[in-house]
Scaffold this active site. Structure first.
Site, PDB file in Angstrom:
ATOM      1  N   ASP A 182     -38.181  58.390  12.899  1.00  0.00           N
ATOM      2  CA  ASP A 182     -39.152  59.272  13.542  1.00  0.00           C
ATOM      3  C   ASP A 182     -38.471  60.500  14.131  1.00  0.00           C
ATOM      4  O   ASP A 182     -37.248  60.555  14.249  1.00  0.00           O
ATOM      5  CB  ASP A 182     -39.917  58.511  14.630  1.00  0.00           C
ATOM      6  CG  ASP A 182     -38.985  57.930  15.700  1.00  0.00           C
ATOM      7  OD1 ASP A 182     -37.936  57.378  15.325  1.00  0.00           O
ATOM      8  OD2 ASP A 182     -39.292  58.026  16.901  1.00  0.00           O
ATOM      9  N   HIS A 184     -34.021  67.932  19.551  1.00  0.00           N
ATOM     10  CA  HIS A 184     -35.239  68.150  20.342  1.00  0.00           C
ATOM     11  C   HIS A 184     -35.463  69.638  20.643  1.00  0.00           C
ATOM     12  O   HIS A 184     -36.212  69.970  21.555  1.00  0.00           O
ATOM     13  CB  HIS A 184     -35.207  67.365  21.667  1.00  0.00           C
ATOM     14  CG  HIS A 184     -35.075  65.880  21.504  1.00  0.00           C
ATOM     15  ND1 HIS A 184     -35.310  65.003  22.537  1.00  0.00           N
ATOM     16  CD2 HIS A 184     -34.720  65.108  20.453  1.00  0.00           C
ATOM     17  CE1 HIS A 184     -35.114  63.758  22.124  1.00  0.00           C
ATOM     18  NE2 HIS A 184     -34.751  63.797  20.853  1.00  0.00           N
ATOM     19  N   ASP A 236     -31.330  64.909  14.107  1.00  0.00           N
ATOM     20  CA  ASP A 236     -31.761  63.771  14.930  1.00  0.00           C
ATOM     21  C   ASP A 236     -33.036  63.164  14.361  1.00  0.00           C
ATOM     22  O   ASP A 236     -34.133  63.491  14.790  1.00  0.00           O
ATOM     23  CB  ASP A 236     -31.984  64.257  16.365  1.00  0.00           C
ATOM     24  CG  ASP A 236     -32.369  63.157  17.321  1.00  0.00           C
ATOM     25  OD1 ASP A 236     -32.122  61.987  17.006  1.00  0.00           O
ATOM     26  OD2 ASP A 236     -32.915  63.460  18.394  1.00  0.00           O
ATOM     27  N   GLU A 265     -38.311  55.326  17.912  1.00  0.00           N
ATOM     28  CA  GLU A 265     -37.176  55.449  18.823  1.00  0.00           C
ATOM     29  C   GLU A 265     -37.417  56.550  19.836  1.00  0.00           C
ATOM     30  O   GLU A 265     -36.985  56.447  20.992  1.00  0.00           O
ATOM     31  CB  GLU A 265     -35.887  55.728  18.028  1.00  0.00           C
ATOM     32  CG  GLU A 265     -34.607  55.668  18.840  1.00  0.00           C
ATOM     33  CD  GLU A 265     -34.214  56.984  19.515  1.00  0.00           C
ATOM     34  OE1 GLU A 265     -33.301  56.964  20.355  1.00  0.00           O
ATOM     35  OE2 GLU A 265     -34.825  58.034  19.188  1.00  0.00           O
ATOM     36  N   GLU A 266     -38.110  57.609  19.430  1.00  0.00           N
ATOM     37  CA  GLU A 266     -38.294  58.761  20.306  1.00  0.00           C
ATOM     38  C   GLU A 266     -39.390  58.550  21.355  1.00  0.00           C
ATOM     39  O   GLU A 266     -39.630  59.431  22.175  1.00  0.00           O
ATOM     40  CB  GLU A 266     -38.622  60.007  19.467  1.00  0.00           C
ATOM     41  CG  GLU A 266     -37.518  60.446  18.513  1.00  0.00           C
ATOM     42  CD  GLU A 266     -36.293  61.035  19.214  1.00  0.00           C
ATOM     43  OE1 GLU A 266     -36.200  60.945  20.456  1.00  0.00           O
ATOM     44  OE2 GLU A 266     -35.427  61.578  18.516  1.00  0.00           O
TER      45      GLU A 266
END
Length: 379
Positions: free
Chosen positions: A78, A352, A108, A140-141
């Site tokens: 994700d 991010h 990422d 995970e995020e």
């Protein structure tokens, strides 16, 4: 099927959105990414098992070879949400810009999986003495639901696990935990001209914040680890909401805060210490105080400096294992019996962020490093 080229794999993964987010309007399924990875790894001879975690959310566990032990190469499928208007290019399209590839997840960390596949392609035909497992998780995020589901299932994976999060190809053996908490205070509203008519939730919260700051100071005196850039635990008062008008006693107030414990600090003990401060305040201010986590905490992570995996990674990279402040799925793989390390090609500084990138110069060293890890644990 014939495998796409390395660049085409990057492009296909980035063009397949899989945002995970606590906000429902952003949250997306990751199943299309899992299906892509399963098709490519299946073409290389991996046995692919898809684990449904929640509607539209799945993990992939792909296994080549059999037996106990072996190596797990792990990552999440994700990404975080994105601000398309702040990007110089389409975030869902792989773009080459000088010596970099840009795209959402290129660093990422969807981009780790094509590098794993490239490493395996170069070793085809060599029989494995121990299994190689490729793990792709969901969410995970946000909630880390994928890694939590694996840990809850309790199924042993391998002797060692490497998570390809962005570390600039430096091995990471420690990170802080993550606790995101919420305190709600319910008082009694009333006319501000007479304080006896109500019980101010805002004034009670003022004292709550004082106690939290005092606990923070206490914990920072008691706990320190010089391996971290910020060597003490942190507590951030993130957002506060309460009241509605200057002439009304505040009847309700909420605070959300973030606590980052060091390895060795027990989240349950930290919560107990906070709770012990809240009850006397509730009685003093004659209000109700509710305290609960926003979601389950991510535990602090520490892999022993003397472990085989740490020694091997330090030898192969030429870098001593370090500590980072950000959290990963490492604690959950460690719970399954794996020596665990975080080691990947990206840079956390651009994760991010708009214009997330991967330096092209990192690709070949990462592929070679992964092949050396596979050779050590599997061949």
């Amino acid at each position: 099927m014939s495998l796409p080229s390395l660049k085409d794999q990057f492009a296909a993964l980035i063009a397949t959105p899989s945002v995970s987010c606590t906000q429902p309007h952003w949250d997306q399924s990751n199943r299309a990414v899992i299906d892509l990875l399963a098709s490519w790894l299946g073409a290389l001879g991996f046995a692919c098992e898809i684990q449904d975690v929640a509607p539209g959310k799945a993990n992939l566990l792909a296994t080549l070879g059999s037996g106990p032990g072996g190596l797990v190469l792990a990552g999440h499928s994700d990404t975080v949400p994105f601000d398309a208007e702040l990007w110089q290019s389409d975030p869902l399209r792989l773009t080459e810009q000088g010596d970099r590839w840009l795209g959402l997840g290129v660093c990422d960390m969807k981009g780790f999986f094509p590098l794993v596949i490239e490493a395996v392609r170069g070793l085809q035909g060599q029989p494995l003495k121990q299994p190689l497992l490729v793990l792709a998780t969901c969410d995970e995020e946000s909630s880390m639901a994928g890694a939590r589901a694996l840990a809850d299932a309790g199924r042993p994976l391998g002797r060692a696990a490497v998570i390809g999060e962005p570390t600039g190809l430096q091995p990471i053996r420690l990170h802080k935990g993550i606790m995101m908490e919420r305190i709600d205070i319910l008082g009694q509203s009333g006319h501000s001209s007479d304080p006896s008519l109500g019980h101010s939730a805002l004034e009670a919260m003022h004292d709550v914040m004082g106690e939290l700051r005092a606990l923070r100071a206490q914990w920072q005196r008691e706990f320190s680890n010089p391996q971290f850039g910020v060597p003490t635990p942190t507590l951030n008062l993130g957002c506060i909401h309460g009241g509605d008008n200057p002439n009304r006693i505040c009847g309700q107030c909420s605070l959300e805060f973030d606590l980052r414990p060091l390895p060795g600090m027990d989240p349950q003990q930290l919560r107990a210490a906070i709770n012990a401060k809240l009850q006397p305040l509730a009685e003093r201010h004659r209000v109700r105080i509710d305290y609960a986590p926003l979601f389950d905490n991510v535990p602090p992570f520490e892999q022993s400096a003397d472990s085989e995996l740490v020694h091997l990674a330090e030898k192969l990279t030429g870098h001593a294992a370090q500590a980072v402040a950000f959290g990963t799925e490492a604690p959950y793989l460690q719970q399954l019996g794996c020596e665990t390390l975080v080691l990947g090609p990206g840079d956390i500084a651009c994760a991010h962020q708009p214009n997330e990138f991967l330096e092209l110069a990192r690709i070949e060293p990462t592929v070679q490093l992964l092949r050396q890890l596979i050779q050590h644990y599997c061949l």
